[in-house]
Design a protein around this motif. Structure first.
Motif, PDB file in Angstrom:
ATOM      1  N   LEU A   1       0.829  -1.201   0.000  1.00 22.02           N
ATOM      2  CA  LEU A   1       0.000   0.000   0.000  1.00 22.02           C
ATOM      3  C   LEU A   1       0.866   1.254   0.000  1.00 22.02           C
ATOM      4  CD1 LEU A   1      -2.739  -1.088   2.572  1.00 22.02           C
ATOM      5  CD2 LEU A   1      -3.005  -0.869   0.090  1.00 22.02           C
ATOM      6  N   LEU A   2       1.929   1.237   0.800  1.00 18.17           N
ATOM      7  CA  LEU A   2       2.834   2.385   0.862  1.00 18.17           C
ATOM      8  C   LEU A   2       3.505   2.609  -0.487  1.00 18.17           C
ATOM      9  CD1 LEU A   2       4.096   4.553   2.710  1.00 18.17           C
ATOM     10  CD2 LEU A   2       5.904   2.897   3.236  1.00 18.17           C
ATOM     11  N   LEU A   3       3.936   1.530  -1.129  1.00 21.05           N
ATOM     12  CA  LEU A   3       4.560   1.645  -2.445  1.00 21.05           C
ATOM     13  C   LEU A   3       3.575   2.211  -3.460  1.00 21.05           C
ATOM     14  CD1 LEU A   3       6.959   1.084  -4.338  1.00 21.05           C
ATOM     15  CD2 LEU A   3       6.023  -1.226  -4.677  1.00 21.05           C
ATOM     16  N   GLY A   4       2.350   1.703  -3.454  1.00 23.17           N
ATOM     17  CA  GLY A   4       1.359   2.195  -4.405  1.00 23.17           C
ATOM     18  C   GLY A   4       1.053   3.669  -4.205  1.00 23.17           C
ATOM     19  N   LEU A   5       0.934   4.095  -2.944  1.00 22.04           N
ATOM     20  CA  LEU A   5       0.651   5.508  -2.671  1.00 22.04           C
ATOM     21  C   LEU A   5       1.782   6.401  -3.169  1.00 22.04           C
ATOM     22  CD1 LEU A   5      -0.938   7.813  -1.350  1.00 22.04           C
ATOM     23  CD2 LEU A   5       0.173   7.243   0.821  1.00 22.04           C
TER      24      LEU A   5
END
Length: 393
Positions: free
Chosen positions: A333-337
């Motif tokens: 999720l952090l990477l996608g954001l």
């Protein structure tokens, strides 16, 4: 990874995610209205019939001989709505006065004024503007502050008057079209500009509150009656971002102010290298002199989380994956954001391309300078300038 437990990395990722998500939502809410902002003001029409009212232009100078010629020529080309040009010089030693005198022999509207020694508690630029305002012709209904590094385009004054009068503005400032030539400024300057857009939106976006009003003192048209009501530039006398300080005070007093995209009316060659851009522009972009402290550091936090660390976060996550550590759901999720924030940043870069005249190729790599640009804002917010334009404070 290097002995660090996976749960520790996951907890760190969750903490960063919890901070970034609300800031990303604030950023989107702040910038989505820019999709409906007014179009840039159209080019002026040279020699158009003068509009009711008249304009006194004030140009503050201190050792501007190397870059003032385009400004003088641009003002010389303005129509009859321009009553006078007062170049307020603070005892330049580089030939600036001689250039103004030469223009005055060609155009009697030009006048060189040497300001009095800087009073205690004043910064040089607002003092020169204030002094010029006091010396201007009382018959002029409008005062136009212009910086010496600008290149006014034909019809600028008429278009400003038309817009101010048609829209009922008491004050209007313009965002210019920037001229970048050196690879270093082409890389850093757009990243610094984006720090302003992330905090205050694009030119043409109306501010909801006076303390979020944005301005550009390189070109600021204001009614004389408003300046008289505000005691000239006194409210901005100690500010190193005097333009924003003045405009926010005028907006708070109930006057109507506007900040428009003026790329067709005003060009500017501000700095000539990476180092000069870092030193000169970067030290005033925090706007701390015009901003309440909680708002200042809230905006700094937004910059750090949405512009400053996305690249660092993505590189760190891929580095951990390269060492054989699988991404957890939180890390995914952090990477996608952060990839989304980087994609958003490149989209914004395409959106501001029109604000630059034939930029160098490094313009398209300017998102890579975002961590440096945000660092510059943080450093500036933590200090106060001790020297500016050859003066020590």
């Amino acid at each position: 990874m290097n002995g660090i437990p996976g749960w520790t990395i996951d907890a760190l990722a969750l903490s960063v995610l919890a901070l970034q998500v609300p800031m990303a939502l604030i950023l989107l809410a702040r910038l989505l209205p820019s999709l409906r902002r007014p179009a840039p003001l159209p080019p002026g029409i040279p020699d158009s019939p003068p509009l009711p009212g008249s304009v006194s232009v004030i140009v503050p100078t201190l050792n501007e001989a190397e870059r003032i010629d385009p400004c003088l020529q641009g003002l010389h080309a303005q129509g009859s709505a321009l009553r006078e040009v007062l170049v307020v010089d603070s005892r330049s030693q580089d030939g600036t006065p001689e250039k103004v005198w030469a223009m005055a022999t060609r155009d009697p509207r030009f006048r060189l004024v040497t300001d009095d020694p800087l009073p205690a508690g004043w910064v040089g630029r607002p003092w020169a503007l204030h002094y010029g305002f006091l010396k201007s012709d009382p018959a002029s209904e409008w005062i136009l502050g212009i910086d010496a590094d600008t290149r006014p385009q034909p019809g600028l004054v008429e278009r400003l008057l038309e817009t101010a009068q048609n829209q009922g503005f008491d004050l209007i400032t313009l965002a210019p079209q920037f001229i970048l030539q050196h690879w270093g400024e082409g890389w850093l300057q757009p990243a610094l500009l984006v720090t302003l857009i992330y905090r205050y939106g694009a030119a043409g976006d109306p501010a909801a509150f006076p303390e979020r009003t944005m301005a550009n003192g390189q070109c600021m048209l204001v009614r004389r009656s408003v300046l008289e009501c505000m005691d000239g530039y006194t409210v901005a006398r100690a500010s190193f971002c005097d333009d924003v300080t003045l405009v926010r005070q005028i907006a708070a007093a109930g006057f109507k102010v506007g900040f428009w995209d003026g790329r067709h009316l005003l060009k500017v060659r501000m700095y000539t290298s990476f180092g000069e851009t870092w030193r000169e522009w970067g030290r005033s972009l925090d706007l701390k002199d015009a901003t309440p402290t909680p708002q200042l550091w809230g905006d700094v936090a937004l910059l750090v989380l949405t512009q400053g660390i996305p690249w660092i976060t993505v590189v760190g996550l891929f580095a951990s994956a390269g060492m054989g550590v699988a991404f957890s759901l939180t890390e995914q999720l952090l990477l996608g954001l952060n990839l989304g924030l980087i994609a958003f940043r490149f989209g914004l870069l395409a959106g501001i391309r029109g604000s630059y005249q034939d930029p160098p190729w490094t313009f398209w790599l300017s998102p890579l300078a975002d961590p440096l640009a945000v660092l510059r804002i943080v450093l500036s917010a933590l200090s106060r300038p001790r020297a500016w334009r050859g003066r020590t404070y």
